[in-house]
Design a protein around this motif. Structure first.
Motif, PDB file in Angstrom:
ATOM      1  N   SER A  97      44.839 -91.032  69.779  1.00  0.00           N
ATOM      2  CA  SER A  97      45.458 -90.200  70.809  1.00  0.00           C
ATOM      3  C   SER A  97      45.142 -88.742  70.495  1.00  0.00           C
ATOM      4  CB  SER A  97      46.978 -90.415  70.814  1.00  0.00           C
ATOM      5  OG  SER A  97      47.539 -89.880  69.618  1.00  0.00           O
ATOM      6  N   LEU A  98      45.422 -87.875  71.438  1.00  0.00           N
ATOM      7  CA  LEU A  98      45.210 -86.444  71.214  1.00  0.00           C
ATOM      8  C   LEU A  98      46.035 -85.969  70.021  1.00  0.00           C
ATOM      9  CD1 LEU A  98      44.054 -83.673  71.925  1.00  0.00           C
ATOM     10  CD2 LEU A  98      45.899 -83.430  73.615  1.00  0.00           C
ATOM     11  N   ASP A  99      47.291 -86.395  69.934  1.00  0.00           N
ATOM     12  CA  ASP A  99      48.144 -85.978  68.816  1.00  0.00           C
ATOM     13  C   ASP A  99      47.594 -86.455  67.475  1.00  0.00           C
ATOM     14  OD1 ASP A  99      49.919 -84.596  70.425  1.00  0.00           O
ATOM     15  OD2 ASP A  99      51.291 -86.288  70.637  1.00  0.00           O
ATOM     16  N   GLU A 100      47.141 -87.709  67.404  1.00  0.00           N
ATOM     17  CA  GLU A 100      46.559 -88.223  66.167  1.00  0.00           C
ATOM     18  C   GLU A 100      45.301 -87.434  65.797  1.00  0.00           C
ATOM     19  OE1 GLU A 100      47.686 -92.966  66.033  1.00  0.00           O
ATOM     20  OE2 GLU A 100      46.132 -92.315  67.440  1.00  0.00           O
ATOM     21  N   PHE A 101      44.488 -87.151  66.806  1.00  0.00           N
ATOM     22  CA  PHE A 101      43.249 -86.397  66.614  1.00  0.00           C
ATOM     23  C   PHE A 101      43.554 -85.014  66.038  1.00  0.00           C
ATOM     24  CE2 PHE A 101      39.800 -83.673  68.189  1.00  0.00           C
ATOM     25  CZ  PHE A 101      38.668 -84.439  67.948  1.00  0.00           C
ATOM     26  N   LEU A 102      44.499 -84.308  66.661  1.00  0.00           N
ATOM     27  CA  LEU A 102      44.864 -82.959  66.206  1.00  0.00           C
ATOM     28  C   LEU A 102      45.475 -82.991  64.807  1.00  0.00           C
ATOM     29  CD1 LEU A 102      46.444 -81.504  69.482  1.00  0.00           C
ATOM     30  CD2 LEU A 102      44.174 -81.023  68.561  1.00  0.00           C
ATOM     31  N   ASP A 103      46.417 -83.907  64.592  1.00  0.00           N
ATOM     32  CA  ASP A 103      47.082 -84.001  63.288  1.00  0.00           C
ATOM     33  C   ASP A 103      46.087 -84.372  62.188  1.00  0.00           C
ATOM     34  OD1 ASP A 103      49.483 -83.398  64.510  1.00  0.00           O
ATOM     35  OD2 ASP A 103      50.212 -85.474  64.529  1.00  0.00           O
ATOM     36  N   GLY A 104      45.216 -85.324  62.470  1.00  0.00           N
ATOM     37  CA  GLY A 104      44.240 -85.758  61.476  1.00  0.00           C
ATOM     38  C   GLY A 104      43.271 -84.659  61.104  1.00  0.00           C
ATOM     39  N   ALA A 105      42.823 -83.905  62.082  1.00  0.00           N
ATOM     40  CA  ALA A 105      41.893 -82.811  61.821  1.00  0.00           C
ATOM     41  C   ALA A 105      42.556 -81.701  61.019  1.00  0.00           C
ATOM     42  CB  ALA A 105      41.339 -82.264  63.129  1.00  0.00           C
ATOM     43  N   ARG A 107      45.122 -82.095  58.959  1.00  0.00           N
ATOM     44  CA  ARG A 107      45.596 -82.617  57.683  1.00  0.00           C
ATOM     45  C   ARG A 107      44.472 -82.822  56.660  1.00  0.00           C
ATOM     46  NH1 ARG A 107      48.027 -86.803  59.868  1.00  0.00           N
ATOM     47  NH2 ARG A 107      46.306 -88.206  59.538  1.00  0.00           N
ATOM     48  N   ASP A 108      43.273 -83.137  57.133  1.00  0.00           N
ATOM     49  CA  ASP A 108      42.198 -83.534  56.228  1.00  0.00           C
ATOM     50  C   ASP A 108      40.933 -82.723  56.514  1.00  0.00           C
ATOM     51  OD1 ASP A 108      39.837 -85.205  55.327  1.00  0.00           O
ATOM     52  OD2 ASP A 108      41.463 -86.505  54.627  1.00  0.00           O
TER      53      ASP A 108
END
Length: 135
Positions: A97-105, A107-108
């Motif tokens: 999802s957009l939220d997962e994409f943003l958070d993952g980018a 965070r790592d």
């Protein structure tokens, strides 16, 4: 950018995208990148969509690698996609999802590097300068 998905961009869309990538805030750049990856426009990125982009990025980067860089084996595009999904797909549903994409980018750092589409001419210019000085 146009809401229509006709796989083309007009000049104004190109200028707007270039301005965003070169001068925009990180969040806006990531949201724009998400839209590029989400080819079918369903609001999620699936493995085949991500693989298609990663393969394209790999083929572009290959053209600019030095002999030394080519000698060092790296991850395959398939391995990159799998690793991104392992690190970013928080709910394990096989979609980003957009939220997962943003958070993952955010965070790592490795994920950020792999997900961002870098259109900055700096790397290309430095590589060209290096090639001409070696000749």
């Amino acid at each position: 950018m146009s809401l229509e998905r006709d796989n083309t961009i007009d000049f104004l869309e190109y200028v707007a995208a270039l301005n965003l990538v070169l001068r925009g805030k990180l969040e806006h750049k990531l949201k724009w990148t998400f839209k590029i990856y989400d080819k079918d426009g369903n609001g999620c990125i699936e493995r085949p969509e991500l693989l298609e982009i990663i393969e394209a990025i790999y083929s572009i980067k290959e053209a600019y690698k030095s002999e030394e860089e080519r000698a060092v084996p790296g991850l395959t595009p398939e391995e990159v996609v799998e690793r991104i999904f392992q690190l970013v797909d928080e709910n394990g549903d096989g979609h980003l999802s957009l939220d997962e994409f943003l958070d993952g980018a955010r965070r790592d750092k490795w994920v950020m590097k792999m997900l961002q589409i870098n259109v900055s001419p700096g790397g290309w210019l430095a590589n060209q300068k290096r090639k001409t000085s070696e000749a």
